[in-house]
Design an enzyme around this catalytic site. Sequence first.
Site, short mmCIF file in Angstrom:
data_model
loop_
_atom_site.label_atom_id
_atom_site.label_comp_id
_atom_site.label_asym_id
_atom_site.label_seq_id
_atom_site.Cartn_x
_atom_site.Cartn_y
_atom_site.Cartn_z
N SER A 1 0.80 -1.22 0.00
CA SER A 1 0.00 0.00 0.00
C SER A 1 0.84 1.28 0.00
CB SER A 1 -0.93 0.02 1.22
OG SER A 1 -0.19 -0.14 2.41
N ASP B 1 -4.84 7.24 9.57
CA ASP B 1 -4.37 5.99 10.18
C ASP B 1 -2.93 6.09 10.66
OD1 ASP B 1 -2.85 5.84 7.85
OD2 ASP B 1 -3.98 4.19 6.99
N GLY C 1 -1.90 -4.29 0.96
CA GLY C 1 -2.05 -5.49 1.77
C GLY C 1 -1.15 -6.64 1.37
N ASN D 1 3.57 -5.62 5.75
CA ASN D 1 2.37 -6.35 6.18
C ASN D 1 2.73 -7.65 6.90
OD1 ASN D 1 0.14 -4.64 5.19
ND2 ASN D 1 1.03 -5.06 3.18
N HIS E 1 -0.18 5.53 6.28
CA HIS E 1 -0.07 5.77 4.85
C HIS E 1 0.07 7.26 4.51
CE1 HIS E 1 -2.27 1.89 5.20
NE2 HIS E 1 -1.41 1.55 4.25
#
Length: 208
Positions: free
Chosen positions: A39, A182, A72, A101, A185
């Site tokens: 991502s 979040d 992801g 991840n 990112h």
Amino acid sequence: MYNPVSAKWFRFILFITFSVPLLVHSAQSQVKILILGDSLSAGYGLELKDAWASQLDQATPNWQIINASISGDTTQGGLNRLPKLLQQYQPDYVFIELGGNDGLRGFQLPVIKQNLIKLVQLTQENGAKPILAEIKIPPNYGQRYLTTFIAQYQQIAEQFQIPLIPFFIEQVALKPELMLKDGIHPNLDAQAIIAEHMKKQFSKVIEG
């Protein structure tokens, strides 16, 4: 007898004859860089055209940036996808930006490292040059896990004598105004900054 019309067409034919191969050569001489990431490179939460890889592609006519990043994705996922991508695009370089991840999910460190090694080896076996991205994660699983996780990127780079790009979003990750809510990112404003940073990093590798 001199015919201006014939002379004009003759010059036109000469122009086409000598210009077309130059144009073809120019297209063929583009350096292909395959981005195999998650991502952080896919532009999570943004339009694909706004992701740093897309902006870099637009800003560098001598490079062709192929963004095969998937939000992801894990090292195993990248390993599953890479053979087809190498065959399809035949890149000159592969930027391996994976592992985040895996770390966030607490995958076993030896498994992550082995997958990264396989990604490097597969890239080299197919005639492309790997560029490894250092990845950092929050200390969800303790400092020991975090330290070992980060160190494995340097170890792999040294083992295979390949370029290692330090955590490429670090300059924006420390600025909340450049991150999504979040906190993981980069947002839209950060993409141009990352693109410019990666232009410099890739230039060092490509130009030696």
